[in-house]
Design a protein around this motif. Structure first.
Motif, PDB file in Angstrom:
ATOM      1  N   THR A 291       4.032   2.186   0.413  1.00  0.00           N
ATOM      2  CA  THR A 291       4.816   1.588   0.291  1.00  0.00           C
ATOM      3  C   THR A 291       5.067   1.611   1.583  1.00  0.00           C
ATOM      4  OG1 THR A 291       5.503   2.496  -1.365  1.00  0.00           O
ATOM      5  CG2 THR A 291       6.793   0.831   0.452  1.00  0.00           C
ATOM      6  N   VAL A 292       5.075   0.962   2.834  1.00  0.00           N
ATOM      7  CA  VAL A 292       5.815   1.156   3.725  1.00  0.00           C
ATOM      8  C   VAL A 292       7.310  -0.366   3.961  1.00  0.00           C
ATOM      9  CG1 VAL A 292       5.286  -0.224   5.964  1.00  0.00           C
ATOM     10  CG2 VAL A 292       3.525   0.742   4.653  1.00  0.00           C
ATOM     11  N   GLY A 293       8.429  -0.198   4.786  1.00  0.00           N
ATOM     12  CA  GLY A 293       8.840  -0.739   4.506  1.00  0.00           C
ATOM     13  C   GLY A 293       9.789  -0.412   5.735  1.00  0.00           C
ATOM     14  N   SER A 310      14.444  -7.584   6.605  1.00  0.00           N
ATOM     15  CA  SER A 310      13.663  -6.571   5.733  1.00  0.00           C
ATOM     16  C   SER A 310      12.634  -7.458   5.151  1.00  0.00           C
ATOM     17  CB  SER A 310      14.668  -6.305   4.200  1.00  0.00           C
ATOM     18  OG  SER A 310      14.308  -5.747   3.931  1.00  0.00           O
ATOM     19  N   GLY A 311      11.317  -5.856   5.179  1.00  0.00           N
ATOM     20  CA  GLY A 311      10.186  -5.884   4.902  1.00  0.00           C
ATOM     21  C   GLY A 311      10.428  -5.209   4.321  1.00  0.00           C
ATOM     22  N   GLN A 312       9.424  -5.187   3.432  1.00  0.00           N
ATOM     23  CA  GLN A 312       8.875  -3.945   2.466  1.00  0.00           C
ATOM     24  C   GLN A 312       7.355  -4.580   1.884  1.00  0.00           C
ATOM     25  OE1 GLN A 312      10.833  -0.949   0.133  1.00  0.00           O
ATOM     26  NE2 GLN A 312       9.637  -1.569  -1.702  1.00  0.00           N
ATOM     27  N   ILE A 313       6.302  -3.709   1.522  1.00  0.00           N
ATOM     28  CA  ILE A 313       4.793  -3.740   1.561  1.00  0.00           C
ATOM     29  C   ILE A 313       4.227  -2.720   0.181  1.00  0.00           C
ATOM     30  CG2 ILE A 313       3.513  -3.388   3.057  1.00  0.00           C
ATOM     31  CD1 ILE A 313       1.689  -5.421   1.995  1.00  0.00           C
ATOM     32  N   ASN A 314       4.229  -2.444  -0.718  1.00  0.00           N
ATOM     33  CA  ASN A 314       3.312  -1.501  -1.838  1.00  0.00           C
ATOM     34  C   ASN A 314       1.367  -2.018  -1.558  1.00  0.00           C
ATOM     35  OD1 ASN A 314       1.898  -0.417  -3.682  1.00  0.00           O
ATOM     36  ND2 ASN A 314       3.879   0.900  -4.006  1.00  0.00           N
ATOM     37  N   HIS A 315       0.589  -1.108  -0.989  1.00  0.00           N
ATOM     38  CA  HIS A 315      -0.653  -1.752  -1.061  1.00  0.00           C
ATOM     39  C   HIS A 315      -1.096  -1.239  -2.241  1.00  0.00           C
ATOM     40  CE1 HIS A 315       0.040  -1.348   3.359  1.00  0.00           C
ATOM     41  NE2 HIS A 315      -0.493  -2.230   3.736  1.00  0.00           N
ATOM     42  N   ILE A 316      -0.380  -0.529  -2.804  1.00  0.00           N
ATOM     43  CA  ILE A 316      -1.813  -0.579  -4.206  1.00  0.00           C
ATOM     44  C   ILE A 316      -0.753  -1.521  -5.265  1.00  0.00           C
ATOM     45  CG2 ILE A 316      -1.358   0.731  -6.006  1.00  0.00           C
ATOM     46  CD1 ILE A 316      -3.413   2.142  -3.783  1.00  0.00           C
TER      47      ILE A 316
END
Length: 329
Positions: A291-293, A310-316
């Motif tokens: 997770t990157v935020g 704001s931004g957040q992404i979970n690559h899995i």
């Protein structure tokens, strides 16, 4: 056990406002001398990892508009409009009111504080904070949804010269014999080392065995070289934090949480960059769950506006959250 309290306790008052300056007509009114009360005091147990936690961003999704209006030195109103999918904060409009009393402890702290926030459906979050004398702090919170009190909490903190003793009662139901009771104690054994413990007890028909108790040990080391090590250890897991101030504009934090019952462990790295000349604050994080935020806040001076991205992404999980906010006042 801290997760149980976090799930049942109402949210704290908003942190987007500061205590307004008191009237200068009589500087002696309402002031309390805490020069000895806070000498070597380690603070409450809930602030054990605060320095590290504050570095990490708090991502949100959708659009957010917050308007804060001060009506006097002690009273202010807020309007919060949120448009999102309801993952973190339910969408809609919420009206809030805050009263800050005349018992001033410092330029940024005064009591009592009464805070309430309500939506058009009548759902209410409220909290009262008050300082009794110069050492005993009282916090009362309640959350009402659909005309029912779904959460209640009472916390008392006694701050001695070099220790803090706390007791928390959450969702106490004497009829069904259910609720949560947590006691904390944190002692400064040296100016740089604080040690303590937590005893949490929960009972009720939904608890396995009708009751459970968890004992945790806690410690914190504050180095003169601008870094802090803190941790808690129990039979169910461990929580370790490291905070480092890298310079005037950079702060970093590392957090490791291990659950022995689930046999899971998560490590997170966060950082904060302050650019005072640009009136900008940037916080970012990455963890071992891929997770990157990040959250960027920019003050639009001389207007009393703050713009946030704001931004957040979970690559899995292939989950993405993007948000934008505007704070007025």
């Amino acid at each position: 056990m801290g997760n149980v309290l976090a799930a049942t306790s109402p949210p704290p008052p908003p942190t987007t406002y500061g205590v307004p300056p008191m009237s200068t007509k009589d500087d002696s009114v309402g002031k309390v001398d805490t020069s000895t009360a806070n000498d070597l005091n380690p603070g409450p147990m809930e602030d054990l990892h605060k320095k590290c936690k504050d570095v990490f961003p708090m991502p949100f999704d959708g659009a957010r508009l917050v308007i804060t209006k001060g009506l006097s030195n002690h009273f202010q109103l807020s309007h919060n409009i949120t448009m999102s999918n309801g993952v973190t904060v339910p969408p809609g409009y919420r009206f809030g009111a805050t009263y800050i009393g005349t018992k001033q402890i410092s330029p940024t702290e005064a009591y009592p504080i009464l805070y309430g926030e309500m939506d058009p459906s009548g759902n209410l979050n409220s909290r009262l904070l008050h300082l009794i004398g110069d050492r005993l702090k009282l916090q009362i919170g309640a959350q009402i949804q659909d005309s029912k009190c779904v959460s209640s909490q009472l916390t008392t903190d006694y701050r001695g010269r070099d220790f803090t003793a706390s007791m928390t009662f959450g969702n106490i139901d004497p009829i069904n014999l259910s609720g949560v009771v947590v006691s904390h104690y944190l002692q400064n054994v040296t100016p740089n080392v604080a040690l303590g413990g937590e005893l949490a007890y929960q009972c009720g028909p939904h608890v396995p065995g009708n009751e459970v108790a968890v004992l945790s040990l806690a410690g914190r080391y504050t180095s003169p070289n601008n870094y802090i090590l803190s941790g808690t250890l129990s039979n169910s897991g461990a929580h370790l934090c490291y905070y480092q101030k890298g310079g005037e504009n950079i702060q970093v934090g590392v957090e490791v949480e291990t659950n022995l019952r689930m046999m899971e462990s998560t490590a997170s790295f966060g950082y904060q960059v302050d650019l005072p000349k640009a009136n900008l604050v940037f916080r970012g994080m990455v963890d071992t769950n891929w997770t990157v935020g990040a959250v960027l806040e920019k003050k639009l001076l001389p207007l009393p506006f703050t713009f946030a991205l704001s931004g957040q992404i979970n690559h899995i999980k292939h989950a993405t959250r993007i948000g934008a906010g505007l704070y007025l006042g």
